[in-house]
Design a protein around this motif. Structure first.
Motif, mmCIF file in Angstrom:
data_model
loop_
_atom_site.group_PDB
_atom_site.id
_atom_site.type_symbol
_atom_site.label_atom_id
_atom_site.label_comp_id
_atom_site.label_asym_id
_atom_site.label_seq_id
_atom_site.Cartn_x
_atom_site.Cartn_y
_atom_site.Cartn_z
ATOM 1 N N PHE A 279 0.837 -1.195 0.000
ATOM 2 C CA PHE A 279 0.000 0.000 0.000
ATOM 3 C C PHE A 279 0.874 1.247 0.000
ATOM 4 O O PHE A 279 1.711 1.438 0.885
ATOM 5 N N ARG A 280 0.683 2.119 -0.988
ATOM 6 C CA ARG A 280 1.488 3.335 -1.121
ATOM 7 C C ARG A 280 0.868 4.433 -0.261
ATOM 8 O O ARG A 280 0.199 5.337 -0.762
ATOM 9 N N GLY A 281 1.116 4.351 1.027
ATOM 10 C CA GLY A 281 0.401 5.188 1.975
ATOM 11 C C GLY A 281 0.545 6.678 1.760
ATOM 12 O O GLY A 281 -0.443 7.433 1.808
ATOM 13 N N ILE A 282 1.768 7.158 1.534
ATOM 14 C CA ILE A 282 1.995 8.588 1.394
ATOM 15 C C ILE A 282 1.408 9.105 0.086
ATOM 16 O O ILE A 282 0.727 10.129 0.050
ATOM 17 N N THR A 283 1.658 8.374 -0.997
ATOM 18 C CA THR A 283 1.092 8.753 -2.290
ATOM 19 C C THR A 283 -0.422 8.724 -2.249
ATOM 20 O O THR A 283 -1.100 9.628 -2.771
ATOM 21 N N PHE A 284 -0.980 7.690 -1.626
ATOM 22 C CA PHE A 284 -2.433 7.569 -1.525
ATOM 23 C C PHE A 284 -3.018 8.745 -0.748
ATOM 24 O O PHE A 284 -4.034 9.326 -1.146
ATOM 25 N N ALA A 285 -2.374 9.096 0.361
ATOM 26 C CA ALA A 285 -2.873 10.214 1.166
ATOM 27 C C ALA A 285 -2.847 11.512 0.371
ATOM 28 O O ALA A 285 -3.810 12.290 0.383
ATOM 29 N N ASP A 286 -1.753 11.751 -0.340
ATOM 30 C CA ASP A 286 -1.604 12.993 -1.107
ATOM 31 C C ASP A 286 -2.614 13.081 -2.246
ATOM 32 O O ASP A 286 -3.221 14.131 -2.480
ATOM 33 N N GLU A 287 -2.817 11.968 -2.953
ATOM 34 C CA GLU A 287 -3.651 12.006 -4.150
ATOM 35 C C GLU A 287 -5.137 11.774 -3.876
ATOM 36 O O GLU A 287 -5.987 12.344 -4.562
ATOM 37 N N LYS A 288 -5.449 10.930 -2.898
ATOM 38 C CA LYS A 288 -6.837 10.526 -2.691
ATOM 39 C C LYS A 288 -7.494 11.143 -1.447
ATOM 40 O O LYS A 288 -8.673 11.484 -1.473
ATOM 41 N N ILE A 289 -6.730 11.265 -0.371
ATOM 42 C CA ILE A 289 -7.338 11.748 0.874
ATOM 43 C C ILE A 289 -7.325 13.268 0.954
ATOM 44 O O ILE A 289 -8.312 13.888 1.370
ATOM 45 N N VAL A 290 -6.209 13.888 0.565
ATOM 46 C CA VAL A 290 -6.069 15.342 0.716
ATOM 47 C C VAL A 290 -7.216 16.134 0.091
ATOM 48 O O VAL A 290 -7.788 17.020 0.754
ATOM 49 N N PRO A 291 -7.611 15.886 -1.162
ATOM 50 C CA PRO A 291 -8.704 16.691 -1.729
ATOM 51 C C PRO A 291 -9.989 16.603 -0.921
ATOM 52 O O PRO A 291 -10.689 17.613 -0.723
ATOM 53 N N ARG A 292 -10.295 15.413 -0.439
ATOM 54 C CA ARG A 292 -11.523 15.229 0.350
ATOM 55 C C ARG A 292 -11.375 15.845 1.741
ATOM 56 O O ARG A 292 -12.324 16.402 2.291
ATOM 57 N N PHE A 293 -10.184 15.716 2.299
ATOM 58 C CA PHE A 293 -9.908 16.275 3.620
ATOM 59 C C PHE A 293 -10.065 17.795 3.595
ATOM 60 O O PHE A 293 -10.689 18.386 4.485
ATOM 61 N N LYS A 294 -9.517 18.458 2.575
ATOM 62 C CA LYS A 294 -9.611 19.913 2.459
ATOM 63 C C LYS A 294 -11.058 20.357 2.310
ATOM 64 O O LYS A 294 -11.490 21.324 2.948
ATOM 65 N N ALA A 295 -11.811 19.652 1.465
ATOM 66 C CA ALA A 295 -13.214 20.006 1.258
ATOM 67 C C ALA A 295 -14.020 19.824 2.539
ATOM 68 O O ALA A 295 -14.881 20.643 2.875
ATOM 69 N N TYR A 296 -13.746 18.747 3.255
ATOM 70 C CA TYR A 296 -14.439 18.457 4.513
ATOM 71 C C TYR A 296 -14.146 19.565 5.535
ATOM 72 O O TYR A 296 -15.046 20.049 6.225
ATOM 73 N N ALA A 297 -12.880 19.948 5.624
ATOM 74 C CA ALA A 297 -12.487 20.980 6.587
ATOM 75 C C ALA A 297 -13.187 22.303 6.300
ATOM 76 O O ALA A 297 -13.549 23.043 7.218
ATOM 77 N N GLU A 298 -13.401 22.600 5.030
ATOM 78 C CA GLU A 298 -14.011 23.872 4.659
ATOM 79 C C GLU A 298 -15.512 23.905 4.913
ATOM 80 O O GLU A 298 -16.057 24.921 5.347
ATOM 81 N N LYS A 299 -16.201 22.786 4.667
ATOM 82 C CA LYS A 299 -17.666 22.831 4.677
ATOM 83 C C LYS A 299 -18.311 22.334 5.968
ATOM 84 O O LYS A 299 -19.447 22.698 6.272
ATOM 85 N N GLU A 300 -17.617 21.475 6.720
ATOM 86 C CA GLU A 300 -18.254 20.864 7.886
ATOM 87 C C GLU A 300 -18.254 21.793 9.091
ATOM 88 O O GLU A 300 -17.370 22.641 9.256
ATOM 89 N N GLY A 301 -19.238 21.576 9.964
ATOM 90 C CA GLY A 301 -19.351 22.369 11.182
ATOM 91 C C GLY A 301 -18.449 21.870 12.290
ATOM 92 O O GLY A 301 -17.736 20.871 12.151
ATOM 93 N N ASP A 302 -18.518 22.582 13.421
ATOM 94 C CA ASP A 302 -17.612 22.297 14.527
ATOM 95 C C ASP A 302 -17.745 20.870 15.053
ATOM 96 O O ASP A 302 -16.743 20.230 15.411
ATOM 97 N N LYS A 303 -18.955 20.345 15.112
ATOM 98 C CA LYS A 303 -19.175 19.011 15.678
ATOM 99 C C LYS A 303 -18.451 17.941 14.865
ATOM 100 O O LYS A 303 -17.777 17.071 15.427
ATOM 101 N N ASN A 304 -18.576 17.998 13.531
ATOM 102 C CA ASN A 304 -17.916 17.012 12.681
ATOM 103 C C ASN A 304 -16.406 17.205 12.658
ATOM 104 O O ASN A 304 -15.650 16.237 12.567
#
Length: 266
Positions: free
Chosen positions: A154-179
């Motif tokens: 499993f290419r953990g660092i590459t996977f995080a950069d390419e697959k998780i980061v875009p979703r993580f950034k979007a989540y951080a921007e739109k979700e409220g304090d509880k989430n």
């Protein structure tokens, strides 16, 4: 969600795979720290929830004279916190366990080598981390399955950069304090249990992808004092070029990956 209800959801999905193959399900007496479900067939499988570590594990071992030989091998591991996790997380875990048993890895004793053990327990490696992130980003499930099917490790660092980061950034921007607090708690737990790659993914790759300092503070709000200190130090490295270490096979080093990431983001 109570762990007993979560286990009902998880085992129902595993039942669909194993019972149809002739496996029998056996109750196992709970201990002060463990809840266990046992399946016996050609091999033995057990699902164990460790209450102190909030960790649920799928294990397998050989069967000798109709009984497990107890040389258990861990096949898959997830975190589950009764205070914050819901039926959605239980569904994700159940799907992963069922998929793991159903697939070519069902002879679980062929488990791939994972990260080094600490205090006799398996560390949280990048695959474990990615599986845990499915609870927040369900669409990652297909990406994780593709990664596992097409790459030997499993290419953990590459996977995080390419697959998780875009979703993580979007989540951080739109979700409220509880989430955001829920995600913060998960990151803190995973950092504590994680190997060096996971710690780097959390502090340098994911948290540093968030430009908004207020959102960053909310995502680190539940961190321990030591974790926050490390995260803040990593944040000061944003955009800086790090000196790469000499490559050693087959290990991928964080600095090399970070330099590549910095080049792409210029």
């Amino acid at each position: 969600m109570e762990i007993s209800k979560a286990l009902d959801i998880i085992t129902a999905k595993v039942d669909n795979v194993l019972v149809s193959k002739g496996y029998e399900k056996y109750p196992v007496a709970d201990t002060d720290n463990e809840k266990t479900v046992l399946y016996k067939g050609d091999v033995a499988y057990s699902i164990v929830y460790y209450m102190d570590k909030k960790r649920i594990v799928l294990r397998s071992c050989s069967v000798v004279d109709g009984e497990p030989d107890n040389a258990w091998k861990t096949v898959a591991t997830w975190l589950f916190d009764e205070e914050v996790d819901t039926a959605r997380e239980a569904e994700n875990i159940g799907d992963d366990f069922a998929e793991t048993i159903r697939g070519p890895r069902q002879t679980a004793v062929q488990q791939k080598k994972k990260s080094k053990k600490e205090n006799g327990e398996q560390n949280c490696d990048p695959l474990f981390f990615a599986n845990r992130m499915i609870a927040f980003f369900p669409e990652l499930r297909d990406d994780v399955a593709f990664e596992k099917a097409h790459y030997e490790s499993f290419r953990g660092i590459t996977f995080a950069d390419e697959k998780i980061v875009p979703r993580f950034k979007a989540y951080a921007e739109k979700e409220g304090d509880k989430n955001l607090e829920k995600l913060s708690k998960a990151l803190s737990e995973l950092y504590d249990a994680g190997d060096l790659d996971v710690k780097g993914v959390i502090t340098y790759i994911l948290l540093n992808s968030v430009d908004n300092d207020e959102k960053y503070e909310k995502l680190t709000a539940t961190f321990t004092k030591e974790q926050k200190k490390i995260a803040d130090a990593a944040r000061k490295l944003r955009g800086k070029k790090l000196k790469a270490e000499k490559p050693r096979k087959p290990k991928k080093y964080m600095a090399e990956t970070l330099n590549a990431m910095n080049e792409r983001r210029k």
